[in-house]
Design a protein around this motif. Structure first.
Motif, PDB file in Angstrom:
ATOM      1  N   ASP A  46       0.925  -1.411   0.189  1.00 46.56           N
ATOM      2  CA  ASP A  46       0.073   0.067   0.106  1.00 46.56           C
ATOM      3  C   ASP A  46       0.882   1.149  -0.046  1.00 46.56           C
ATOM      4  O   ASP A  46       1.510   1.439   1.002  1.00 46.56           O
ATOM      5  N   GLY A  60      -5.932   2.074  -1.813  1.00 50.77           N
ATOM      6  CA  GLY A  60      -5.237   1.984  -0.549  1.00 50.77           C
ATOM      7  C   GLY A  60      -6.279   1.954   0.463  1.00 50.77           C
ATOM      8  O   GLY A  60      -6.296   0.796   1.265  1.00 50.77           O
ATOM      9  N   PRO A  61      -6.947   2.979   0.927  1.00 45.30           N
ATOM     10  CA  PRO A  61      -7.968   2.934   2.101  1.00 45.30           C
ATOM     11  C   PRO A  61      -9.153   1.864   1.690  1.00 45.30           C
ATOM     12  O   PRO A  61      -9.275   1.365   2.614  1.00 45.30           O
ATOM     13  N   GLY A  89      -8.113  -1.334   2.938  1.00 44.23           N
ATOM     14  CA  GLY A  89      -8.274  -1.377   4.352  1.00 44.23           C
ATOM     15  C   GLY A  89      -9.585  -1.977   4.999  1.00 44.23           C
ATOM     16  O   GLY A  89      -9.933  -2.684   5.777  1.00 44.23           O
ATOM     17  N   SER A  93     -14.398   1.168  10.372  1.00 49.14           N
ATOM     18  CA  SER A  93     -12.802   1.292  10.348  1.00 49.14           C
ATOM     19  C   SER A  93     -12.306   2.572  10.305  1.00 49.14           C
ATOM     20  O   SER A  93     -12.988   3.397   9.818  1.00 49.14           O
ATOM     21  N   ASP A 116      -8.808   4.457   9.537  1.00 49.70           N
ATOM     22  CA  ASP A 116      -7.365   4.350   9.070  1.00 49.70           C
ATOM     23  C   ASP A 116      -6.817   5.673   9.338  1.00 49.70           C
ATOM     24  O   ASP A 116      -7.052   6.474   8.413  1.00 49.70           O
ATOM     25  N   ASP A 136      -9.306   7.929   7.097  1.00 48.03           N
ATOM     26  CA  ASP A 136     -10.392   7.406   6.311  1.00 48.03           C
ATOM     27  C   ASP A 136     -11.018   6.470   7.101  1.00 48.03           C
ATOM     28  O   ASP A 136     -10.729   5.539   8.169  1.00 48.03           O
ATOM     29  N   GLY A 156      -3.420   1.504  10.749  1.00 49.58           N
ATOM     30  CA  GLY A 156      -2.750   2.765  10.267  1.00 49.58           C
ATOM     31  C   GLY A 156      -1.750   2.996  11.158  1.00 49.58           C
ATOM     32  O   GLY A 156      -1.795   2.743  12.448  1.00 49.58           O
ATOM     33  N   SER A 160      -3.912  -2.049   5.586  1.00 48.98           N
ATOM     34  CA  SER A 160      -4.548  -1.809   4.323  1.00 48.98           C
ATOM     35  C   SER A 160      -3.866  -2.715   3.416  1.00 48.98           C
ATOM     36  O   SER A 160      -4.316  -3.124   2.515  1.00 48.98           O
TER      37      SER A 160
END
Length: 733
Positions: free
Chosen positions: A7, A275-276, A279, A297, A299, A306, A463, A492
């Protein structure tokens, strides 16, 4: 299973490496000038920890998967080619009128309401690069006016002569009949063969979006064209790096639809927020495999924060028309709410409100926060965390980055102390409190707008900065349970490793499953099934082209449904792929009612208004191996581990510094409990256990943070002598 997942974020490149039963995480700073360099550094570190050479790993892994925010950053920065557009005659101004709402799309509610200062974003397609074509197809796909070939040739020549570097073809009703768009593509290739046109892409709107609506379909294709060149060069750079290192298979790119594909089956638009969203995919897998129920979630990386929602059962929230940057697009994209508040977010002074503003600007990885000692002068959230003594200057990012506390102090003194009339410690507390409140508000708003109750959700925090701020965010949002998943700092990337080869195709379809006035159910099964078969065929074609067997392709039918003319549209997933009778229609209606009731409360269903389908969607995918999550249950027989040191730490709700025990990674064992206040420093992240919380690790490597009772919280009040206070290292000096 042997797999590499990466990621690439704005600050760090995270790597999750699977070698049979060995799971390894690694991080390196993102090298924006050449993404391959940061990837190589992270992979080398992962291979070293797994005891495998990089050459052997790249020769034997089954796949290498990339998730990246490169496209997002390029769109924000406005770095892209000159895009031109061919539209139907009479629709020349559709793109720039933007339905009369373009001034507010992509902005928060406060700025949308500021009509006096409303400004449209600079268009990605200038008005002088729009040309209209004399043709017309009606709303059911019948050709009313055929394409005039000479007119097309003339208009294309004008665009190329005016410097067009990418051409978008977005004709009216092309989703119902794409013949005219395809004909124009053939004319362009005849006029400018590929060896002459070079790398200039020609994109057709019907291939990017299957939904009706000229504006959003055109905008989707324009954004895709704008990002095409950037993503092409970046992915080619990464692919060449893999090939030069001995990896011979095609690399895979994570899509924002929740799947992945090879680059030759990937649109640039599909990489936005990949990327997010990887996750969120990891959170969905964790929720389904462990049974922890509803999950929100969180992140928090170096650049952004996120938020994703995973209701119990894993029914995904889609954005039907997401806004990317300042542009409304039409693409099946897993819902994600992104705030500009990460560890590297810049804290600045808001003169109007006499307060600290966090983000959305970020210091990134180069030069990074002031404490990185790489020339950065801006105050960031990480600088505040360091000043409050949450971070160990010698053990940040596994010791790869040595933090300079004096730089943080100097930056705050120069920019915020005089403006706020506070000392350094108090300013740092304001920054910490502000960023926590900002993210808590984002979570509460997200849950309430999606029909969820805060108390019914577990916060899944990951994260690099998630464990540091989770307690503060959860306390302000009213959440009492926090779970840090295994490999939280690279979660992620782990989620990318669990993604399936998947393509989603959709089309607009106005279908009334139940008509309330006549009290009749839908009966045209043949038409509905033909739509589904068409979408399945497109998905199978995409996967077979990438080397998968047609018999291995599986399908999932989804519909965007609503009651009557309600604005609320809900994505519903079904266990059947065909509708062959009244029983199937009733099953669709019942499933929709159950999902609607779960999200918005039982009794809110309104079948008396009618049940309508707005969009049909088919997900075509290949099942594969995934990372296993065992039970994350926690027992009661636990002991407090031995701390390795103590540190005077500042908490936002306590006036004086608190003598706080510090633990290392050995304390994170399943038979231990760590009451707050406490700090647990690992090689990849730092857990901040604030007063009123307790930390409980699990056998799997996950960590729970649970809210304690008020009685327990009273025991965490500072208890140290005056002499200890005087001996405390004054950070402000």
């Amino acid at each position: 299973m042997k797999r590499i997942s990466v990621d690439i974020g704005g600050t760090f490149s995270d790597c999750f490496f699977v070698w049979d039963d060995i799971y390894v995480e690694a991080k390196a700073l993102t090298t924006h000038h050449n993404l391959a360099l940061g990837f190589n550094e992270a992979l080398d570190l992962a291979c070293q920890r797994a005891g495998v050479s990089r050459n052997k790993a790249l020769h034997e892994v089954d796949s290498v998967r990339y998730a990246t925010t490169l496209g997002t950053n390029a769109l924000i920065e406005g770095k892209g080619p000159k895009v031109a557009a061919l539209v139907t005659h009479g629709f020349e101004d559709t793109i720039h009128l933007s339905r009369g709402r373009g001034y507010g799309e992509g902005l928060d509610g406060t700025k949308q309401g500021d009509m006096a200062d409303a400004q449209r974003p600079e268009p990605l397609v200038p008005r002088h690069l729009v040309r209209s074509i004399k043709e017309r197809v009606d709303s059911v796909g019948e050709v009313l006016v055929p394409v005039m070939v000479d007119d097309v040739r003339k208009k294309v020549r004008e665009l190329v002569d005016n410097g067009a570097e990418a051409i978008v073809v977005a004709l009216t009703n092309a989703t119902e009949n794409p013949a005219h768009e395809q004909q124009i593509l053939e004319i362009i290739l005849e006029e400018y063969p590929s060896h002459q046109l070079g790398a200039i892409p020609v994109l057709l709107s019907n291939q990017v979006s299957g939904r009706k609506g000229e504006y959003v379909r055109a905008t989707s294709t324009i954004v895709d064209a704008f990002l095409h060149q950037t993503m092409f060069h970046a992915l080619t750079q990464l692919a060449n790096n893999l090939r030069n290192s001995g990896y011979e298979k095609p690399m895979l790119v994570i899509h924002n639809s929740g799947g992945m594909a090879q680059p030759n089956s990937t649109d640039a638009l599909q990489t936005i927020h990949s990327g997010p969203i990887a996750g969120v995919g990891g959170a969905e897998h964790l929720s389904n495999s462990t049974g922890i129920g509803n999950v929100v979630s969180m992140d928090m990386g170096g650049t952004s924060f996120d938020i994703g929602l995973v209701p119990e059962g894993g029914v995904r929230h889609y954005d039907f028309q997401p806004t990317i940057g300042r542009w409304l697009v039409s693409v099946p994209m897993i819902h994600l709410n992104t705030l500009g508040a990460g560890g590297g977010s810049i804290a600045s002074y808001d003169r109007i409100h006499n307060a600290v503003q966090i983000g959305p600007q970020s210091a990134g990885s180069d030069p990074g926060p002031a404490c990185y000692d790489r020339g950065g002068l801006d105050v960031t959230v990480t600088d505040a965390d360091l000043i409050l003594c949450y971070l160990d200057p010698e053990n940040y990012a596994n010791g790869h980055i040595k933090l300079n506390k004096k730089r943080s102090v100097h930056a705050i003194e120069e920019t915020l102390c005089d403006e706020l009339d506070l000392d350094v410690i108090d300013v740092a507390k304001v920054i910490k409190r502000t960023v926590d409140e900002q993210m808590a508000i984002g979570i509460e708003k997200e849950l309430r707008s999606r029909g969820g109750l805060v108390e019914d959700y577990t916060m899944l925090a990951y994260g690099g900065n998630g464990p540091l701020h989770a307690c503060g965010i959860a306390a302000k949002a009213g959440i009492s349970k926090i779970l840090f998943p295994p490999f939280a700092s690279v979660f992620s990337a782990l989620g990318a490793g669990n993604m399936k080869p998947l393509h989603i195709h959709e089309r607009s379809a106005y279908i009334v499953l139940y008509e309330p006035r006549e009290r009749v159910l839908y009966e045209d099964y043949e038409l509905l099934n033909s739509y589904i078969e068409e979408l399945e065929a497109k998905g199978a074609e995409d996967l077979v082209r990438q080397g998968y067997n047609a018999e291995d392709v599986k399908y999932r039918l989804e519909m965007d449904m609503r009651y009557g003319n309600q604005l609320v549209t809900t994505a519903v997933s079904f266990e059947i792929n065909r509708v062959d009778g009244v029983a199937d229609v009733l099953y669709l209606i019942k499933t929709f009612a159950e999902i609607f009731g779960q999200r918005y409360g039982e009794g809110t269903q309104a079948p008396e208004a009618g049940v309508r389908v707005q969009t049909l969607r088919v997900a075509s995918f290949i099942e594969g191996e995934v990372v296993k999550f065992d039970s994350i249950e926690i027992g009661e027989d636990r002991t407090v581990p031995q701390e390795v040191s103590h540190r005077m730490v500042h908490f936002t709700d306590i006036a004086e510094p608190v003598q706080t025990p510090v633990y290392d990674e050995s304390a994170l064992k399943h038979d231990r409990v760590i009451p707050g206040p406490a700090i647990v420093t690992t090689e990849s992240t730092t857990y901040l256990v604030e007063p009123g919380w307790r930390l409980k690790p699990t056998t799997q490597g996950a960590v729970w943070l649970l809210k304690t009772s008020k009685t327990d919280a009273q025991r965490t009040k500072p208890n140290f002598s005056r002499k200890e206070l005087e001996a405390h290292d004054n950070i402000a000096q």
